[in-house]
Design a protein around this motif. Structure first.
Motif, PDB file in Angstrom:
ATOM      1  N   ARG A 194       0.828  -1.202   0.000  1.00 32.14           N
ATOM      2  CA  ARG A 194       0.000   0.000   0.000  1.00 32.14           C
ATOM      3  C   ARG A 194       0.868   1.260   0.000  1.00 32.14           C
ATOM      4  O   ARG A 194       0.592   2.224  -0.730  1.00 32.14           O
ATOM      5  N   GLU A 195       1.934   1.249   0.807  1.00 33.29           N
ATOM      6  CA  GLU A 195       2.853   2.381   0.843  1.00 33.29           C
ATOM      7  C   GLU A 195       3.442   2.633  -0.548  1.00 33.29           C
ATOM      8  O   GLU A 195       3.580   3.775  -0.990  1.00 33.29           O
ATOM      9  N   ALA A 196       3.776   1.545  -1.261  1.00 31.88           N
ATOM     10  CA  ALA A 196       4.348   1.671  -2.601  1.00 31.88           C
ATOM     11  C   ALA A 196       3.379   2.354  -3.558  1.00 31.88           C
ATOM     12  O   ALA A 196       3.762   3.268  -4.306  1.00 31.88           O
ATOM     13  N   LEU A 197       2.107   1.943  -3.542  1.00 30.41           N
ATOM     14  CA  LEU A 197       1.130   2.538  -4.461  1.00 30.41           C
ATOM     15  C   LEU A 197       0.808   3.978  -4.103  1.00 30.41           C
ATOM     16  O   LEU A 197       0.524   4.795  -4.984  1.00 30.41           O
ATOM     17  N   GLU A 198       0.842   4.306  -2.823  1.00 27.42           N
ATOM     18  CA  GLU A 198       0.549   5.683  -2.427  1.00 27.42           C
ATOM     19  C   GLU A 198       1.684   6.640  -2.773  1.00 27.42           C
ATOM     20  O   GLU A 198       1.491   7.864  -2.736  1.00 27.42           O
ATOM     21  N   GLN A 199       2.859   6.092  -3.139  1.00 31.14           N
ATOM     22  CA  GLN A 199       4.012   6.946  -3.411  1.00 31.14           C
ATOM     23  C   GLN A 199       4.555   6.814  -4.832  1.00 31.14           C
ATOM     24  O   GLN A 199       5.512   7.519  -5.181  1.00 31.14           O
ATOM     25  N   SER A 200       3.975   5.957  -5.670  1.00 28.39           N
ATOM     26  CA  SER A 200       4.564   5.662  -6.983  1.00 28.39           C
ATOM     27  C   SER A 200       3.587   5.962  -8.104  1.00 28.39           C
ATOM     28  O   SER A 200       2.420   5.559  -8.048  1.00 28.39           O
ATOM     29  N   ALA A 201       4.086   6.657  -9.147  1.00 30.12           N
ATOM     30  CA  ALA A 201       3.259   6.973 -10.307  1.00 30.12           C
ATOM     31  C   ALA A 201       3.697   6.215 -11.553  1.00 30.12           C
ATOM     32  O   ALA A 201       3.030   6.299 -12.587  1.00 30.12           O
ATOM     33  N   SER A 202       4.796   5.471 -11.474  1.00 28.99           N
ATOM     34  CA  SER A 202       5.334   4.761 -12.631  1.00 28.99           C
ATOM     35  C   SER A 202       6.101   3.536 -12.161  1.00 28.99           C
ATOM     36  O   SER A 202       6.354   3.360 -10.950  1.00 28.99           O
ATOM     37  N   LEU A 203       6.504   2.688 -13.106  1.00 32.04           N
ATOM     38  CA  LEU A 203       7.309   1.517 -12.757  1.00 32.04           C
ATOM     39  C   LEU A 203       8.662   1.936 -12.191  1.00 32.04           C
ATOM     40  O   LEU A 203       9.178   1.295 -11.269  1.00 32.04           O
ATOM     41  N   ASP A 204       9.246   3.001 -12.731  1.00 30.89           N
ATOM     42  CA  ASP A 204      10.532   3.465 -12.206  1.00 30.89           C
ATOM     43  C   ASP A 204      10.384   4.014 -10.786  1.00 30.89           C
ATOM     44  O   ASP A 204      11.252   3.795  -9.934  1.00 30.89           O
ATOM     45  N   ASP A 205       9.274   4.723 -10.518  1.00 24.79           N
ATOM     46  CA  ASP A 205       8.998   5.166  -9.148  1.00 24.79           C
ATOM     47  C   ASP A 205       8.905   3.956  -8.211  1.00 24.79           C
ATOM     48  O   ASP A 205       9.437   3.966  -7.096  1.00 24.79           O
ATOM     49  N   LEU A 206       8.194   2.929  -8.687  1.00 27.43           N
ATOM     50  CA  LEU A 206       8.019   1.732  -7.877  1.00 27.43           C
ATOM     51  C   LEU A 206       9.366   1.069  -7.601  1.00 27.43           C
ATOM     52  O   LEU A 206       9.635   0.646  -6.472  1.00 27.43           O
ATOM     53  N   GLU A 207      10.222   0.996  -8.613  1.00 26.97           N
ATOM     54  CA  GLU A 207      11.535   0.383  -8.388  1.00 26.97           C
ATOM     55  C   GLU A 207      12.354   1.196  -7.393  1.00 26.97           C
ATOM     56  O   GLU A 207      13.061   0.626  -6.554  1.00 26.97           O
ATOM     57  N   ARG A 208      12.284   2.515  -7.472  1.00 26.04           N
ATOM     58  CA  ARG A 208      13.006   3.337  -6.491  1.00 26.04           C
ATOM     59  C   ARG A 208      12.478   3.087  -5.084  1.00 26.04           C
ATOM     60  O   ARG A 208      13.258   3.048  -4.116  1.00 26.04           O
ATOM     61  N   PHE A 209      11.154   2.901  -4.957  1.00 25.46           N
ATOM     62  CA  PHE A 209      10.594   2.581  -3.643  1.00 25.46           C
ATOM     63  C   PHE A 209      11.110   1.224  -3.168  1.00 25.46           C
ATOM     64  O   PHE A 209      11.480   1.062  -1.993  1.00 25.46           O
ATOM     65  N   ILE A 210      11.143   0.238  -4.060  1.00 27.26           N
ATOM     66  CA  ILE A 210      11.645  -1.084  -3.706  1.00 27.26           C
ATOM     67  C   ILE A 210      13.090  -1.011  -3.230  1.00 27.26           C
ATOM     68  O   ILE A 210      13.478  -1.652  -2.249  1.00 27.26           O
ATOM     69  N   GLU A 211      13.898  -0.200  -3.908  1.00 26.63           N
ATOM     70  CA  GLU A 211      15.312  -0.059  -3.548  1.00 26.63           C
ATOM     71  C   GLU A 211      15.500   0.672  -2.224  1.00 26.63           C
ATOM     72  O   GLU A 211      16.492   0.426  -1.512  1.00 26.63           O
ATOM     73  N   SER A 212      14.564   1.523  -1.867  1.00 29.20           N
ATOM     74  CA  SER A 212      14.738   2.364  -0.677  1.00 29.20           C
ATOM     75  C   SER A 212      14.141   1.760   0.582  1.00 29.20           C
ATOM     76  O   SER A 212      14.264   2.339   1.671  1.00 29.20           O
ATOM     77  N   THR A 213      13.480   0.606   0.468  1.00 28.90           N
ATOM     78  CA  THR A 213      12.832  -0.031   1.614  1.00 28.90           C
ATOM     79  C   THR A 213      13.162  -1.514   1.647  1.00 28.90           C
ATOM     80  O   THR A 213      13.581  -2.110   0.655  1.00 28.90           O
ATOM     81  N   GLY A 214      12.940  -2.121   2.810  1.00 29.36           N
ATOM     82  CA  GLY A 214      13.014  -3.570   2.949  1.00 29.36           C
ATOM     83  C   GLY A 214      11.663  -4.129   3.307  1.00 29.36           C
ATOM     84  O   GLY A 214      10.697  -3.394   3.573  1.00 29.36           O
ATOM     85  N   ARG A 215      11.579  -5.452   3.312  1.00 28.13           N
ATOM     86  CA  ARG A 215      10.330  -6.138   3.589  1.00 28.13           C
ATOM     87  C   ARG A 215      10.569  -7.214   4.648  1.00 28.13           C
ATOM     88  O   ARG A 215      11.689  -7.689   4.800  1.00 28.13           O
ATOM     89  N   ASP A 216       9.515  -7.625   5.347  1.00 25.21           N
ATOM     90  CA  ASP A 216       9.690  -8.666   6.351  1.00 25.21           C
ATOM     91  C   ASP A 216       9.528 -10.061   5.766  1.00 25.21           C
ATOM     92  O   ASP A 216       9.609 -11.051   6.493  1.00 25.21           O
ATOM     93  N   ARG A 217       9.309 -10.158   4.454  1.00 23.39           N
ATOM     94  CA  ARG A 217       9.291 -11.447   3.772  1.00 23.39           C
ATOM     95  C   ARG A 217       9.526 -11.204   2.285  1.00 23.39           C
ATOM     96  O   ARG A 217       9.447 -10.060   1.809  1.00 23.39           O
ATOM     97  N   GLY A 218       9.832 -12.271   1.539  1.00 22.34           N
ATOM     98  CA  GLY A 218      10.011 -12.139   0.105  1.00 22.34           C
ATOM     99  C   GLY A 218       8.678 -12.034  -0.608  1.00 22.34           C
ATOM    100  O   GLY A 218       7.689 -12.664  -0.204  1.00 22.34           O
ATOM    101  N   VAL A 219       8.647 -11.223  -1.671  1.00 20.96           N
ATOM    102  CA  VAL A 219       7.422 -11.045  -2.450  1.00 20.96           C
ATOM    103  C   VAL A 219       7.763 -10.931  -3.933  1.00 20.96           C
ATOM    104  O   VAL A 219       8.863 -10.529  -4.312  1.00 20.96           O
ATOM    105  N   ILE A 220       6.812 -11.308  -4.760  1.00 22.56           N
ATOM    106  CA  ILE A 220       6.839 -11.005  -6.182  1.00 22.56           C
ATOM    107  C   ILE A 220       5.821  -9.899  -6.405  1.00 22.56           C
ATOM    108  O   ILE A 220       4.630 -10.087  -6.152  1.00 22.56           O
ATOM    109  N   ALA A 221       6.301  -8.737  -6.834  1.00 26.54           N
ATOM    110  CA  ALA A 221       5.433  -7.587  -7.082  1.00 26.54           C
ATOM    111  C   ALA A 221       5.163  -7.496  -8.577  1.00 26.54           C
ATOM    112  O   ALA A 221       6.090  -7.323  -9.371  1.00 26.54           O
ATOM    113  N   ILE A 222       3.900  -7.624  -8.958  1.00 27.30           N
ATOM    114  CA  ILE A 222       3.498  -7.613 -10.361  1.00 27.30           C
ATOM    115  C   ILE A 222       2.800  -6.289 -10.634  1.00 27.30           C
ATOM    116  O   ILE A 222       1.802  -5.955  -9.996  1.00 27.30           O
ATOM    117  N   ALA A 223       3.354  -5.523 -11.581  1.00 27.40           N
ATOM    118  CA  ALA A 223       2.912  -4.145 -11.758  1.00 27.40           C
ATOM    119  C   ALA A 223       2.677  -3.822 -13.226  1.00 27.40           C
ATOM    120  O   ALA A 223       3.369  -4.328 -14.112  1.00 27.40           O
TER     121      ALA A 223
END
Length: 356
Positions: A194-223
């Motif tokens: 949810r945090e990713a979608l509230e802060q990302s307007a494009s796939l590149d935005d989403l990748e920057r969010f992925i790079e700037s945060t960690g997760r408590d488990r592994g995920v496959i994000a389909i966008a």
């Protein structure tokens, strides 16, 4: 029954309060304990152990989500602990064994239909969660991109959603053996989406969010970015990721299996029905034999096909299914039932209006 559509504008505490006023029936003692009891049976946690697990989990969430959960408790007029247990129970850890189911086992595809980029998914998870029903929830937080999530009613996190920038995101789980990062914020995976979608307007935005945060488990994000007609699969461990971009000439699909890990005939022949390998092979076979041409009907047929839809495990089913053309804001959704009828083949598909 039509899919409930809840619109939650405003700051987190106010939005949470409003949601709580809409769902007090989910916290009635008889229902609440029956729901947690069913999840304890499938996830193998002890009821007395849940409160401490949920309390620790709440403390790891970003402050805005803690405020929203506190607001939900106030709106429903129940203790905060009760709401925390309610939101956490389906991902709770087993108390004395490692055999508990640890996350949704799903199937998804990105493909070109009618000159548009479509995305579709089955969410395969605990059928007990459908005791709560399903809903489409629009979160409109000040200074953030509005987001509509579809899934289990009462959730304020997100497993499947689209934002007002026409960016679609849904998650599958992925085995990850690495540790969460210590050099950046780590967020519980569904709130991370949810945090990713509230802060990302494009796939590149989403990748920057992925790079700037960690997760408590592994995920496959389909966008899919409907504005650009682009799609990608991001395979994310707790601290790292790989990006695979969609080629409009070839459907792209995913279960809970890494894109680069090849499945040969020998491995396919040994796969258990309903496993991530079996569903991966069924998707591959279906897409090769009968490539979808029109949306959403061909995608509905794909999601409902033998081997792709989850129908038989004791606790697991395809609890809901979705198909979307993000460029036109066309979103279709179907729900399964708590007694085991899977969503894609037996659910009632309906169009979900998006409110931007």
């Amino acid at each position: 029954m039509p899919l409930p559509r809840d619109h939650l504008p405003g700051p987190p505490a106010d939005a949470g309060y409003r949601y709580g006023t809409l769902i007090p029936h989910l916290f009635q003692p008889a229902f609440h304990e029956a729901y947690l009891g069913r999840l304890a049976q499938s996830n193998r946690f002890e009821r007395g152990d849940l409160a401490e697990q949920a309390r620790r989990w709440l403390g790891t969430l970003p402050a805005n989500f803690q405020e929203e959960i506190d607001g939900m408790a106030s709106g429903a007029r129940v203790p905060l602990q009760q709401v925390t247990e309610f939101l956490y129970a389906d991902i709770a850890h087993a108390t004395r064994t490692t055999e508990a189911i640890t996350g949704p086992l799903c199937s998804g595809v990105i493909t070109t239909l009618d000159d548009a980029t479509w995305v579709a998914r089955n969410c395969d998870w605990l059928s007990a969660t459908l005791m709560r029903g399903t809903a489409a929830v629009t979160h409109a937080v000040p200074n953030r991109i509005p987001v509509t999530a579809v899934g289990i009613r009462g959730d304020i996190e997100l497993d499947t959603g689209i934002n007002a920038e026409q960016l679609w995101l849904h998650l599958h789980t992925l085995l990850a053996m690495d540790d969460p990062p210590r050099d950046r914020t780590c967020i519980s995976w569904l709130f991370w989406a949810r945090e990713a979608l509230e802060q990302s307007a494009s796939l590149d935005d989403l990748e920057r969010f992925i790079e700037s945060t960690g997760r408590d488990r592994g995920v496959i994000a389909i966008a899919v970015d409907g504005k650009a007609g682009e799609g990608a699969v991001f395979e994310c461990t707790k601290s790292d990721h790989k990006r695979f971009d969609f080629d409009p000439k070839h459907p792209m699909f995913a279960t809970n299996h890494p894109q680069e890990k090849i499945i040969d005939d020998a491995r396919e022949s040994k796969a258990r029905a309903g496993s991530t390998v079996a569903r991966y092979c069924a998707l591959r076979r279906s897409l090769n034999d009968h490539p979808p041409e029109h949306g959403p009907d061909d995608l509905v047929e794909l999601l409902a096909s033998d081997g792709v839809e989850m129908r038989t495990p004791t606790y697991l089913r395809t609890i809901y299914s979705a198909a979307c053309d993000p460029a036109s804001d066309h979103l279709w959704f179907a729900s399964g039932t708590e007694d085991g009828k899977p969503a894609a083949s037996t659910g009632r598909w309906e169009r979900v209006p998006l409110r931007w």
